[in-house]
Design an enzyme around this catalytic site. Structure first.
Site, PDB file in Angstrom:
ATOM      1  N   PHE A  35      66.492   1.189 -67.563  1.00 51.39           N
ATOM      2  CA  PHE A  35      65.807   0.316 -68.642  1.00 51.39           C
ATOM      3  C   PHE A  35      65.575   0.846 -69.935  1.00 51.39           C
ATOM      4  CE2 PHE A  35      65.257  -2.400 -64.857  1.00 51.39           C
ATOM      5  CZ  PHE A  35      65.281  -3.586 -65.470  1.00 51.39           C
ATOM      6  N   ASP A  36      65.566   0.916 -71.099  1.00 49.86           N
ATOM      7  CA  ASP A  36      64.874   1.153 -72.143  1.00 49.86           C
ATOM      8  C   ASP A  36      63.411   0.963 -72.084  1.00 49.86           C
ATOM      9  OD1 ASP A  36      64.597   2.228 -74.852  1.00 49.86           O
ATOM     10  OD2 ASP A  36      64.562   0.186 -75.467  1.00 49.86           O
ATOM     11  N   LEU A  37      62.545   1.481 -72.834  1.00 47.21           N
ATOM     12  CA  LEU A  37      61.007   1.245 -72.940  1.00 47.21           C
ATOM     13  C   LEU A  37      60.825   0.163 -74.048  1.00 47.21           C
ATOM     14  CD1 LEU A  37      58.334   1.394 -71.861  1.00 47.21           C
ATOM     15  CD2 LEU A  37      58.261   3.654 -72.732  1.00 47.21           C
ATOM     16  N   ASP A  38      60.709   0.902 -75.131  1.00 50.07           N
ATOM     17  CA  ASP A  38      60.312  -0.099 -76.372  1.00 50.07           C
ATOM     18  C   ASP A  38      61.199  -1.028 -76.657  1.00 50.07           C
ATOM     19  OD1 ASP A  38      58.173   1.980 -76.355  1.00 50.07           O
ATOM     20  OD2 ASP A  38      58.911   2.990 -78.229  1.00 50.07           O
TER      21      ASP A  38
ATOM     22  N   VAL B  61      70.061  -1.252 -69.502  1.00 50.95           N
ATOM     23  CA  VAL B  61      69.259  -2.624 -70.438  1.00 50.95           C
ATOM     24  C   VAL B  61      68.622  -2.232 -71.534  1.00 50.95           C
ATOM     25  CG1 VAL B  61      67.901  -4.521 -70.014  1.00 50.95           C
ATOM     26  CG2 VAL B  61      69.218  -3.894 -68.129  1.00 50.95           C
TER      27      VAL B  61
END
Length: 214
Positions: free
Chosen positions: A8-11, A164
């Site tokens: 997963f990306d964060l921001d 993602v």
């Protein structure tokens, strides 16, 4: 589900950092005397490596680029990282994945230490086997390199690993590493940007993301 590992990306994917990131940019601009009031423009800079943004958009190179990063992080460390919110429904998605035995990790261009603090602060760190971000010296900052780092560190099978994210950098980085990608439409990437990047999958909102993993 065919995937056993999800990055997963964060921001813009797990949390919405809009307020904190915009305020951090404004703090930098005050320091350098840059006149920039277009918040819609600034919102497009959520996600990409900061050094690239300061260089390409505002001509800050060399020592000025280094100082811009320092000033940004001064505000962000003190206040900006907490001017943030978890997207409604994302914790349910993470819980659903981990309960199903799917291994989740974070691959973000945000600084490693900041990413860890944000996820700990919001109680999301427990869902991830690893949190990988950019290094302080800039040697690891591009999304493709961070994804590659996670894949190599955990010997992830590429055919069973999914990235993602909400920006083209996530999609392109996944493709450069030979893994599938899923673009989410609720973050900060415009549809035109995501469509041009050609993700493997696209989920418009949190409901469709949850359904994808169900």
């Amino acid at each position: 589900m065919k995937y056993t590992h999800v990055l997963f990306d964060l921001d813009g994917t797990l949390t919405d950092p809009y307020e904190g990131v915009i305020n951090s940019f404004k703090y930098v601009f005050r320091h350098f005397g840059i006149d920039e009031v277009n918040e819609e423009k600034l919102a497009r800079f959520i996600g990409p490596p900061l050094g690239n943004t300061f260089r390409d958009e505002y001509g800050l190179t060399g020592k000025d680029n280094e100082r811009a990063l320092e000033v940004f992080r001064e505000y962000y460390a003190d206040r900006g990282m907490y001017e943030n919110r978890v997207y409604d429904g994302i914790e349910d998605v993470l819980r659903q994945l981990t309960d199903s035995g799917i291994n989740c990790a974070v691959a973000t261009s945000k600084g490693q230490a900041f990413a860890e603090k944000v996820l700990e602060h919001f109680g999301l760190a427990r869902y991830f086997c690893d949190i990988a971000g950019s290094s302080p010296d800039g040697s690891l900052s591009e999304k493709a390199d961070i994804i590659a780092y996670v894949i190599a560190k955990h010997s992830l099978p590429k055919t069973k690993t999914l990235m993602v994210g909400d920006r083209k950098f996530d999609i392109i980085g996944a493709r450069e590493n030979g893994i599938d990608s899923l673009a989410v439409g609720y973050g900060h990437g415009l549809w035109e940007e995501l469509d041009a990047a050609k993700p493997t999958y696209y989920c418009r909102d949190m409901e469709s993301l949850a359904a994808f993993f169900r």
